[in-house]
Scaffold this active site. Sequence first.
Site, PDB file in Angstrom:
ATOM      1  N   GLY B  89      13.527  30.943   7.872  1.00 25.97           N
ATOM      2  CA  GLY B  89      13.444  31.372   9.088  1.00 25.97           C
ATOM      3  C   GLY B  89      13.288  30.385  10.272  1.00 25.97           C
ATOM      4  CG  LEU B  90       9.949  29.169  11.845  1.00 21.84           C
ATOM      5  CD1 LEU B  90       9.279  27.934  11.325  1.00 21.84           C
ATOM      6  CD2 LEU B  90       9.425  29.660  13.149  1.00 21.84           C
ATOM      7  CB  CYS B  91      16.902  29.153  12.240  1.00 25.24           C
ATOM      8  SG  CYS B  91      17.349  30.256  11.129  1.00 25.24           S
ATOM      9  N   GLY B  92      15.698  30.830  15.549  1.00 22.01           N
ATOM     10  CA  GLY B  92      16.148  31.656  16.378  1.00 22.01           C
ATOM     11  C   GLY B  92      16.858  33.018  16.014  1.00 22.01           C
ATOM     12  CB  SER B 247      20.545  28.663  15.244  1.00 19.64           C
ATOM     13  OG  SER B 247      20.158  29.849  15.780  1.00 19.64           O
TER      14      SER B 247
END
Lengths: 133, 292
Positions: B89-92, B247
């Site tokens: 995760g942590l990709c917008g 991203s």
Amino acid sequence: MAAFPFELVSPERLLFTGEVESVVVPGSEGELTVLKDHAPLMTTLKPGIVTVTETGGRAQRLFVRGGFADVAPTGLTILAESSVPVEQLDAAKLDAEIKDAQDDVNDASTDEGRRLATEKLNQLQELRGALSI
Amino acid sequence: MPSLKDLRNRISSVKSTQKITKAMQMVAAAKLRRAQMAAEAARPFAERMEKVLANLARGIGAGTQAPPLLAGNGQDRTHLLVVCTAERGLCGAFNGSIVRLAREHANALLREGKTVKMLLVGKKGFEQLRRQFEQNIVEVIELRNVKQMGFGDADPIGKKVIAMFEAGEFDVCTLFFSRFRSVISQIPTALRLIPAELPKETDATGTGAAYDYEPGEEEILAALLPRNISIQVFRALLENAASEQGSRMSAMDNATRNAGEMIKKQTQIYNRSRQAMITKELIEIISGAEAL
């Protein structure tokens, strides 16, 4: 000798592009040499050696593991599954290929699949013999 | 009113968060460059493949029976959605927008009374789609350990899709991924794999030329089509990898900037209340002295 454009691409990258004088292609129905103004032809490849003669006469030999060659009026394109220069090819790599092919033969579920896998195995063994490394 | 110690703690925690987001941004930037190069390097092959396939399809179109991988099996009942997402995760909005597109597609199909099956590549998509489509998910493929996407990673997925198609498990296959346009723009895309979506261009180079085929047209097409599906999957994965990093880079850039702002604001509050406290103490001392 007249030159024509040639491209060798694998899924991962473009391996060769430029003007060449002749290319020897290991077609599945037999080897063929492509020169300038070759008739349009589309063939599958067997595992084998592609010999590229660049303008100026420098020859380069590359091992391909199968794929397609597309001879168009605009030039030759080889879509190779994977390709390495012959100098980097060693017996161990080839043996690994042969072992893979052997496994494919054993795993094949259909007669057709087994026939194709056996064919590939034979071609690889033939190649190993021809290179004598 | 938070005490000075609380404020100090808060500032230092935001600072360490900022350090992390900054590091993630830089890692993403480095990875992005590699992913972008890989995606660009794979483009020529896919393009040539498309051209060759278009030529062949044009030639085979009339008369002969087109193979099912190219023309479909004539039915439109069961749809397979191959949804490619990231492992982390942590990709917008990267994972979210792919999942949203897939979900909308699936809902539309379900409304039409079609059967939907899903093959998920990547953990994040599975986590988000599990709630609604638990019983539709056929398989989840994780590519967690893959550092540099190679053709060897995509090929098994392509083969699996073909095997399912040949077993008659679905009629139409659509691939979902995110097309990489630039660092700030990634476009979630749906691409139909089976029946193959061919460019309708009429390229002057290929038309009219009488091709020779070795072995035969059908054999070549039969060998080429499965390869094409693997190539498309491979391309989708590469585009996805580049999009993910792009991203993440912009998301982390934003996060770093937000953290900076927060630190600025908190420091201001901290300084203000420190000063207020000093003033207060001074007043106490002075008024104490005056009272004597």
